[in-house]
Each structure stands twice: as structure tokens, then as C-alpha cells.
Motif scaffolding. Structure first.
Motif, mmCIF file in Angstrom:
data_model
loop_
_atom_site.group_PDB
_atom_site.id
_atom_site.type_symbol
_atom_site.label_atom_id
_atom_site.label_comp_id
_atom_site.label_asym_id
_atom_site.label_seq_id
_atom_site.Cartn_x
_atom_site.Cartn_y
_atom_site.Cartn_z
ATOM 1 N N ASN A 313 0.964 -1.354 0.051
ATOM 2 C CA ASN A 313 -0.043 0.120 -0.025
ATOM 3 C C ASN A 313 0.991 1.467 -0.082
ATOM 4 N N TRP A 314 1.883 1.213 0.932
ATOM 5 C CA TRP A 314 2.740 2.378 0.724
ATOM 6 C C TRP A 314 3.483 2.690 -0.404
ATOM 7 N N ALA A 315 3.705 1.606 -0.866
ATOM 8 C CA ALA A 315 4.807 1.678 -2.322
ATOM 9 C C ALA A 315 3.821 2.302 -3.404
ATOM 10 N N TRP A 316 2.535 1.648 -3.418
ATOM 11 C CA TRP A 316 1.765 2.258 -4.442
ATOM 12 C C TRP A 316 1.352 3.679 -3.982
ATOM 13 N N LEU A 317 1.213 3.814 -2.739
ATOM 14 C CA LEU A 317 0.982 5.352 -2.311
ATOM 15 C C LEU A 317 2.120 6.302 -2.778
ATOM 16 N N LEU A 318 3.266 5.969 -2.604
ATOM 17 C CA LEU A 318 4.552 6.423 -3.174
ATOM 18 C C LEU A 318 4.483 6.979 -4.781
ATOM 19 N N LEU A 323 3.593 10.381 -9.475
ATOM 20 C CA LEU A 323 3.101 10.549 -10.808
ATOM 21 C C LEU A 323 2.237 12.094 -10.697
ATOM 22 N N VAL A 324 1.574 12.103 -9.651
ATOM 23 C CA VAL A 324 0.675 13.393 -9.717
ATOM 24 C C VAL A 324 1.132 14.615 -9.526
ATOM 25 N N VAL A 329 2.305 19.716 -11.861
ATOM 26 C CA VAL A 329 3.121 20.783 -11.974
ATOM 27 C C VAL A 329 2.866 21.307 -13.506
ATOM 28 N N LEU A 330 3.002 20.280 -14.601
ATOM 29 C CA LEU A 330 2.868 20.597 -16.002
ATOM 30 C C LEU A 330 1.358 21.241 -16.457
ATOM 31 N N ALA A 339 -4.135 23.368 -9.793
ATOM 32 C CA ALA A 339 -3.176 22.441 -10.301
ATOM 33 C C ALA A 339 -1.934 22.424 -9.282
ATOM 34 N N GLY A 340 -1.620 23.543 -8.981
ATOM 35 C CA GLY A 340 -0.413 23.715 -7.878
ATOM 36 C C GLY A 340 -0.889 23.104 -6.591
ATOM 37 N N GLY A 341 -2.070 23.180 -6.264
ATOM 38 C CA GLY A 341 -2.464 22.441 -4.834
ATOM 39 C C GLY A 341 -2.544 20.850 -5.124
ATOM 40 N N ILE A 342 -2.986 20.487 -6.229
ATOM 41 C CA ILE A 342 -2.997 18.988 -6.434
ATOM 42 C C ILE A 342 -1.572 18.594 -6.463
ATOM 43 N N ALA A 343 -0.696 19.419 -7.023
ATOM 44 C CA ALA A 343 0.659 18.866 -7.272
ATOM 45 C C ALA A 343 1.301 18.725 -5.795
ATOM 46 N N ASP A 344 1.156 19.735 -4.984
ATOM 47 C CA ASP A 344 1.589 19.893 -3.573
ATOM 48 C C ASP A 344 0.772 18.550 -2.951
ATOM 49 N N ALA A 345 -0.248 18.289 -3.186
ATOM 50 C CA ALA A 345 -0.912 17.016 -2.297
ATOM 51 C C ALA A 345 -0.018 15.666 -2.775
ATOM 52 N N GLY A 346 0.288 15.843 -4.166
ATOM 53 C CA GLY A 346 0.936 14.636 -4.597
ATOM 54 C C GLY A 346 2.202 14.587 -4.000
#
Length: 379
Positions: A313-318, A323-324, A329-330, A339-346
């Protein structure tokens, strides 16, 4: 421990056996925990910087550049100089923060690489441990010193152009270099003396599902980053370089002609160009860096004392966060702050997964070193 005697200066060399390779406070454990700790702090610092400093700093740079151009239109040389001094200060502030973020993560990667090479380092365990502490001390000292450069400046410095923060940062870098060279010397020493052949390393033989997920996902991220970099280089890079030159030329020529409207247009277009270049470079770099991180962590999953399902689970989360972040960011130029907020969440997802793995490694009590197949631990 198996002892091997050498007539050289380093004296007795201790071979690494399976029972002590990852015991508490061993050199390998110090490097793994210290390396992941550096990456964690570096990423957390980067997330905070992206939210609270990066965009605000870019806006101030744009405002100062616009002020300089308008001062040139008005023929006010002093205001032009002051505006460019402000630009320099903002860029230094941004640059030291970026360098702090990058150096912490890069040193973390290097620590994990050195941990992988531990069985091939023909030095005594006490020597390797001292080198690990030296490396980690320098790896923390350099980014802290770099961070303080903007705030300390040249105050009380014995040198004209280099402040105390820079001096300590350079000292930290020298410690990292010396420790790394000593490790490389140990590796070379191992291969020069066949009788010091390293014993089989269970770490490299481990092929758990979590490790395979990280290896495959990391390789995919690196490939994705390479493909994006190739696309950017082939389609946009030279166009951006030409625009960079033409817009700067337009700013200076319109300022000389005292055309304020044209100056504003050129400054705005230059800011958009800088943003487009930044998001492409950041997406390319982060995809590759996260891919390398995933592959490095894949080697150490045998030392993560969590049950297999939680490790997966932690591997998939990482990998999800890895990827996010570059994808969104792009997309920042199209979607803006969303998009910046979602990138920071990633990035936060990657931090959480890293922290979980770090805790799992802290909990490790020697199952792999003792030859046990099952971790026998609960997540």
C-alpha cells in the motif's frame, strides 16, 4: 563477525556478515535512516516553499522587473539600479531555498547508494560508522548553511565575498566529499584483494512484491521523465531560447523608446515564458527523481518491518504521489492554483509513504539478517 587481517595502514578489516549488516547503529542502518530522513525533510521543505514562497517570490521578481523597465522609460537610472537590486535579492532568496531543497534530497539519494555498497567496502565497521556519521553531518550542514546565506550575508565574515553561512556550507560539502571518497577507496580496496570478497547480501536478493512494485514503477517514472524531456527539447526548448532573447531585447528597446504600454506587454510575456520553462523543467526533473527514489527504496523493502499488504500500500501511494506531482506541475499554466494545490498534495503523499517506510525500518529487528523469510510483523 569475520575478521580479516591486512598489513596496510587500516589494519584489521571486518567483513560484513548477515547477522550484523543492519544491526542498530550500524553504518548501513545509519545511512539508510539518515538518507531517508534527508529526503523527507528536503521534500517537506520543498512543499512548504512551493506553497508559501515560490509563487509569491516569482510575483515580486516580475514586479521589480516591471519597475526597472518603467524607471528606464522615465530615465531614472537610480530607480533602475534599485529595482534590479531587488530582483537580485528575490532571486538569491529563491535560489538558496531551491538549493537547500535539492541538496538535502540529493544527499539522501547518495546516502542510500552508499548503504547499498556497504558489503563491498573493505574497511572496519568502526571506520565505516565514523564515515557514515561524517557524511550525514556534512549532508545536514551544507543545506542548513545554504539556507542561511540569504539571512546572514557577510555579517562578521573574515572574507570580503563569502559569509559565514557559505563557509560552513562549503565545509559540509567537503565532509561529504571526503566520506564518499573514503567509501570509494574501500570499494576499490575490496576488488584489489580477492580474499576480501563480500559475502552474499540478502538485501540485494530480496524480491518482495513491494520491492518489485517500486522497481517497476520507478523505472516507468524515469522513462516518462526522459520522454517528456526529449519532447520538450525537440519541440519547445529552442523556441523558448529564441523568445527569451527577443523579449529581453524588446523590453530594452521599448524602454529606450519610452513606450510604457509595450514595456508592460513584453514584461508580461517574459513572465509567461519563464513560467512555461519552469513547469516543464520541474515536471521533467521530478518524474526522474521520484523514479530513482522508488527504485532505491525497492532495495530496502526487506528492512521495512511492516506486513506485506501495508508495504504494498505504501509503495503504491508513493508511486501515485510521484506521478501526480509532475503531471499537475505541468498543468499549472492551464489550471492555475488548482493544479499547484494538487501537485503539492501529490508531494504530501510521497512524504507520507516515505515516513511510513522510515518508521518500518526503525522497527526492523533483524529478521532478514537472521535468514527469516517472513517478516512476522503487523502493519
Amino acid at each position: 563477525m569475520a575478521l580479516m587481517v591486512d598489513s596496510g595502514r587500516l589494519g584489521t578489516v571486518v567483513g560484513i556478515d548477515a547477522e550484523s549488516a543492519f544491526r542498530p547503529m550500524s553504518a548501513r542502518r545509519l545511512l539508510v535512516l539518515g538518507g531517508i530522513g534527508l529526503i523527507l525533510v528536503g521534500m517537506l521543505f520543498g512543499d512548504i516553499f512551493a506553497v508559501f514562497v515560490l509563487h509569491q517570490n516569482a510575483a515580486k521578481v516580475g514586479e521589480s522587473l516591471s519597475s526597472a523597465a518603467h524607471a528606464a522609460v522615465a530615465g531614472d537610472a537610480r530607480a533602475v539600479a534599485l529595482s534590479f537590486q531587488a530582483v537580485g535579492s528575490f532571486l538569491e532568496n529563491r535560489g538558496t531555498k531551491v538549493d537547500t531543497h535539492v541538496h538535502m534530497i540529493a544527499f539522501g539519494y547518495l546516502a542510500l547508494m552508499l548503504a547499498l555498497f556497504e558489503p563491498w567496502v573493505a574497511l572496519r565497521e568502526s571506520t565505516r560508522k565514523n564515515l557514515a556519521w561524517t557524511f550525514l553531518f556534512g549532508a545536514w550542514l551544507l543545506p542548513v548553511g545554504v539556507f542561511l546565506i540569504h539571512y546572514v550575508g557577510l555579517a562578521y565574515s573574515p572574507l570580503e565575498a563569502i559569509g559565514w553561512a557559505s563557509i560552513f556550507a562549503d565545509f559540509g560539502g567537503a565532509l561529504v566529499i571526503l566520506a564518499t571518497l573514503a567509501y570509494l577507496f574501500g570499494v576499490a580496496r575490496r576488488f584489489r584483494r580477492p580474499e576480501w570478497a563480500a559475502k552474499e547480501d540478502g538485501l540485494l536478493a530480496d524480491r518482495s512484491m513491494a520491492g518489485r512494485v517500486l522497481f517497476a514503477g520507478g523505472l516507468g517514472l524515469v522513462l516518462l521523465g526522459f520522454l517528456h524531456g526529449a519532447y520538450y527539447a525537440g519541440v519547445d526548448l529552442y523556441r523558448h531560447e529564441a523568445l527569451d532573447y527577443s523579449l529581453l531585447s524588446e523590453m530594452t528597446s521599448t524602454a529606450a523608446a519610452r513606450n510604457g504600454t509595450a514595456v508592460d506587454t513584453a514584461v508580461g510575456e517574459y513572465g509567461e515564458l519563464a513560467g512555461e520553462k519552469a513547469v516543464n523543467i520541474a515536471a521533467h526533473a521530478h518524474a526522474i527523481e521520484f523514479g530513482l527514489l522508488a527504485m532505491l527504496l525497492g532495495f530496502f523493502q526487506g528492512y521495512v518491518r511492516l506486513c506485506e499488504s501495508w508495504k504494498r500500500n505504501w509503495a503504491w501511494l508513493l508511486l501515485l504521489g510521484s506521478l501526480v506531482l509532475p503531471v499537475f506541475v505541468l498543468l499549472e499554466l492551464r489550471l492555475g492554483l488548482l493544479a499547484g494545490g494538487i501537485a503539492d498534495a501529490g508531494g504530501l503523499l510521497v512524504i507520507l509513504a516515505l515516513l511510513a517506510m522510515w518508521i518500518g525500518i526503525v522497527r526492523y529487528t533483524g529478521e532478514m539478517d537472521a535468514g527469516s523469510v517472513s517478516m512476522g510483523a503487523r502493519g
